[in-house]
Design a protein around this motif. Structure first.
Motif, PDB file in Angstrom:
ATOM      1  N   GLN A 144     -33.647  -7.790  10.343  1.00 32.37           N
ATOM      2  CA  GLN A 144     -32.741  -8.181  11.374  1.00 32.37           C
ATOM      3  C   GLN A 144     -31.272  -7.587  10.800  1.00 32.37           C
ATOM      4  O   GLN A 144     -30.861  -7.734   9.725  1.00 32.37           O
ATOM      5  CB  GLN A 144     -32.472 -10.119  11.292  1.00 32.37           C
ATOM      6  N   GLY A 145     -30.634  -6.938  11.660  1.00 35.29           N
ATOM      7  CA  GLY A 145     -29.185  -6.389  11.308  1.00 35.29           C
ATOM      8  C   GLY A 145     -28.083  -7.299  11.744  1.00 35.29           C
ATOM      9  O   GLY A 145     -28.135  -7.901  12.653  1.00 35.29           O
ATOM     10  N   THR A 146     -27.154  -7.252  10.890  1.00 39.17           N
ATOM     11  CA  THR A 146     -26.132  -8.363  11.230  1.00 39.17           C
ATOM     12  C   THR A 146     -24.774  -7.347  10.724  1.00 39.17           C
ATOM     13  O   THR A 146     -24.801  -6.511  10.490  1.00 39.17           O
ATOM     14  CB  THR A 146     -26.056  -9.455  10.281  1.00 39.17           C
ATOM     15  N   ALA A 147     -23.793  -8.071  11.528  1.00 40.13           N
ATOM     16  CA  ALA A 147     -22.583  -7.517  11.668  1.00 40.13           C
ATOM     17  C   ALA A 147     -21.888  -7.113  10.155  1.00 40.13           C
ATOM     18  O   ALA A 147     -20.989  -6.285  10.165  1.00 40.13           O
ATOM     19  CB  ALA A 147     -21.358  -8.114  12.595  1.00 40.13           C
ATOM     20  N   GLN A 148     -22.155  -8.346   9.187  1.00 45.16           N
ATOM     21  CA  GLN A 148     -21.575  -8.096   7.931  1.00 45.16           C
ATOM     22  C   GLN A 148     -22.178  -6.962   7.041  1.00 45.16           C
ATOM     23  O   GLN A 148     -21.492  -6.768   6.111  1.00 45.16           O
ATOM     24  CB  GLN A 148     -21.990  -9.448   7.398  1.00 45.16           C
ATOM     25  N   MET A 149     -23.035  -6.141   7.728  1.00 39.91           N
ATOM     26  CA  MET A 149     -23.673  -5.285   7.111  1.00 39.91           C
ATOM     27  C   MET A 149     -22.713  -3.935   7.217  1.00 39.91           C
ATOM     28  O   MET A 149     -22.842  -3.146   6.325  1.00 39.91           O
ATOM     29  CB  MET A 149     -25.090  -4.873   7.405  1.00 39.91           C
ATOM     30  N   GLY A 150     -22.027  -3.980   8.201  1.00 43.92           N
ATOM     31  CA  GLY A 150     -21.421  -2.721   8.671  1.00 43.92           C
ATOM     32  C   GLY A 150     -22.529  -1.549   9.331  1.00 43.92           C
ATOM     33  O   GLY A 150     -23.565  -1.939   9.322  1.00 43.92           O
ATOM     34  N   PRO A 151     -21.980  -0.527   9.750  1.00 41.81           N
ATOM     35  CA  PRO A 151     -22.788   0.336  10.085  1.00 41.81           C
ATOM     36  C   PRO A 151     -23.914   0.959   9.145  1.00 41.81           C
ATOM     37  O   PRO A 151     -23.424   0.936   8.080  1.00 41.81           O
ATOM     38  CB  PRO A 151     -22.069   1.787  10.742  1.00 41.81           C
ATOM     39  N   PHE A 152     -25.047   0.996   9.692  1.00 46.84           N
ATOM     40  CA  PHE A 152     -26.209   1.488   8.766  1.00 46.84           C
ATOM     41  C   PHE A 152     -27.434   2.380   9.489  1.00 46.84           C
ATOM     42  O   PHE A 152     -27.307   2.201  10.753  1.00 46.84           O
ATOM     43  CB  PHE A 152     -26.968   0.219   8.062  1.00 46.84           C
ATOM     44  N   TYR A 153     -28.105   3.096   8.805  1.00 45.30           N
ATOM     45  CA  TYR A 153     -29.002   3.904   9.261  1.00 45.30           C
ATOM     46  C   TYR A 153     -30.436   3.366   8.558  1.00 45.30           C
ATOM     47  O   TYR A 153     -30.506   2.974   7.490  1.00 45.30           O
ATOM     48  CB  TYR A 153     -28.995   5.064   8.812  1.00 45.30           C
ATOM     49  N   CYS A 154     -31.368   2.928   9.631  1.00 45.44           N
ATOM     50  CA  CYS A 154     -32.794   2.347   9.399  1.00 45.44           C
ATOM     51  C   CYS A 154     -33.737   3.608   9.378  1.00 45.44           C
ATOM     52  O   CYS A 154     -34.102   4.083  10.517  1.00 45.44           O
ATOM     53  CB  CYS A 154     -33.065   1.365  10.225  1.00 45.44           C
ATOM     54  N   PRO A 155     -34.301   4.030   8.484  1.00 42.68           N
ATOM     55  CA  PRO A 155     -35.233   5.212   8.396  1.00 42.68           C
ATOM     56  C   PRO A 155     -36.382   4.687   8.887  1.00 42.68           C
ATOM     57  O   PRO A 155     -37.293   5.541   9.626  1.00 42.68           O
ATOM     58  CB  PRO A 155     -35.457   5.185   6.765  1.00 42.68           C
ATOM     59  N   ASN A 156     -36.917   3.379   9.066  1.00 45.69           N
ATOM     60  CA  ASN A 156     -38.179   2.912   9.640  1.00 45.69           C
ATOM     61  C   ASN A 156     -38.325   3.358  11.411  1.00 45.69           C
ATOM     62  O   ASN A 156     -39.271   3.541  11.897  1.00 45.69           O
ATOM     63  CB  ASN A 156     -38.297   1.422   9.524  1.00 45.69           C
ATOM     64  N   ASP A 157     -37.069   3.268  11.776  1.00 47.16           N
ATOM     65  CA  ASP A 157     -37.018   3.481  13.181  1.00 47.16           C
ATOM     66  C   ASP A 157     -36.054   4.782  13.681  1.00 47.16           C
ATOM     67  O   ASP A 157     -35.942   4.898  14.810  1.00 47.16           O
ATOM     68  CB  ASP A 157     -36.930   2.166  14.156  1.00 47.16           C
ATOM     69  N   ALA A 158     -35.517   5.371  12.633  1.00 49.39           N
ATOM     70  CA  ALA A 158     -34.740   6.601  12.499  1.00 49.39           C
ATOM     71  C   ALA A 158     -33.473   6.155  13.607  1.00 49.39           C
ATOM     72  O   ALA A 158     -33.384   7.002  14.766  1.00 49.39           O
ATOM     73  CB  ALA A 158     -35.516   7.740  13.101  1.00 49.39           C
ATOM     74  N   THR A 159     -32.792   5.316  13.516  1.00 44.41           N
ATOM     75  CA  THR A 159     -31.696   4.541  14.230  1.00 44.41           C
ATOM     76  C   THR A 159     -30.578   4.327  13.572  1.00 44.41           C
ATOM     77  O   THR A 159     -30.465   3.702  12.215  1.00 44.41           O
ATOM     78  CB  THR A 159     -32.195   3.718  15.068  1.00 44.41           C
ATOM     79  N   VAL A 160     -29.254   4.440  13.928  1.00 44.82           N
ATOM     80  CA  VAL A 160     -28.063   4.326  13.417  1.00 44.82           C
ATOM     81  C   VAL A 160     -27.481   2.877  14.237  1.00 44.82           C
ATOM     82  O   VAL A 160     -27.610   2.864  15.615  1.00 44.82           O
ATOM     83  CB  VAL A 160     -26.975   5.206  13.701  1.00 44.82           C
TER      84      VAL A 160
END
Length: 315
Positions: A144-160
């Protein structure tokens, strides 16, 4: 930094999950923004600090980011994308100059066009990675991605992934620069991680931390790759053959370098960790190192100058 008003934008490279009412123009990109995410993973670093100073730990065996993503936040985003607004509002570079969301689309187009050309003659061709706009939280291939993380890249689905409201939060919290180009640095850094994923560089990195760890080397290389794109950005053409960005100024570069100085492990730990800095927990590099490697990429314009894994001198 300005966009070519005649250039055509490709909104298919973005997935808008903010839903109706997320709207366009509601984000203050270029008018009160900053940088973060995988670039500094500022939100994630804050969590890392809390875990380090409380004796916790993380890691998924593949990417230092992956384990954290699965632990942060619980949201109920459906994961459904609706690009109707983007397609209508973000057609040309003129829209990128006028509308915040469209500027991000143009930056994504430029960064991906650069790496498509740069890697065309290599043994590993570039493949596009989507950028997801979301609000609050959203499901990702890394959890689960949240706003507190800031922008990030997920290698598992190759998505920013980007919750665009984070720009304003980081400006307020860190006093980072608010220019459009500084945010271009953020986005280019995230796509640097995608390049590393394609090349297999990310596979060299485990969960170890420290000033010379693989994680630090990975992040500094992504900073360098962002600098390489910046060097060439004013000559990169979109799908219609039109250059997307008409020029980057010395002030733009200075602002990006200054922002890099606000997202080093040492700076963040000193400000978020009660004045304490623990080099053994570093995951992204010091402020000086981040500035050095972005500048190296920009000065040389050569991805080969970004080999942070072979050097014993990270700065």
């Amino acid at each position: 930094m300005k966009f070519n008003r005649k250039a055509r934008l490709d909104t298919s490279q973005v997935q808008d999950r903010r839903g109706s009412g997320g709207g366009l123009g509601g984000i203050s990109l270029g008018k009160g923004a900053a940088a973060g995410g995988g670039l500094g993973l500022v939100g994630v670093i804050a969590v890392v600090l809390a875990m380090v100073f409380s004796g916790g730990g993380s890691g998924d065996g593949g990417s230092p980011l992956g384990g954290l993503l699965g632990q942060l936040g619980a949201g109920n985003s459906s994961g459904q994308a609706d690009n109707a607004d983007l397609e209508q509002e973000c057609r040309t570079g003129a829209d990128a100059d006028a509308k915040d969301d469209c500027a991000v689309v143009a930056i994504v187009n430029s960064v991906q066009a650069f790496w498509t050309d740069e890697m065309a003659g290599s043994g590993t061709p570039y493949s596009d990675a989507p950028t997801v706009f979301y609000s609050g939280s959203t499901s990702t291939g890394c959890g689960q991605g949240t706003a507190q993380m800031g922008p990030f890249y997920c290698p598992n689905d190759a998505t920013v992934y980007i919750d665009l409201s984070f720009w304003n939060e980081l400006t307020t919290e860190f006093g980072a620069d608010a220019s459009v180009f500084t945010q271009s640095y953020v986005i280019a850094h995230e796509y640097g991680h995608h390049v590393q994923d394609l090349l297999g560089t990310s596979d060299q990195v485990g969960s170890a931390t420290g000033p010379s760890s693989g994680s630090v080397r990975l992040e500094l290389q992504a900073d360098c790759y962002a600098g390489v794109w910046a060097k060439h950005a004013s000559t990169v053409a979109g799908e219609d053959g039109q250059t997307l960005i008409t020029g980057i100024t010395d002030t733009d570069i200075s602002n990006a370098v200054a922002t890099a100085g606000k997202i080093g492990d040492d700076w963040i730990q000193a400000h978020l960790g009660g004045g304490r800095s623990d080099p053994s927990s570093y995951t992204h590099g010091t402020s000086e190192q981040r500035q050095r490697w972005f500048t190296t990429g920009y000065r040389t314009g050569d991805p080969n100058a970004c080999d942070t894994f072979s050097t014993s001198d990270l700065g």
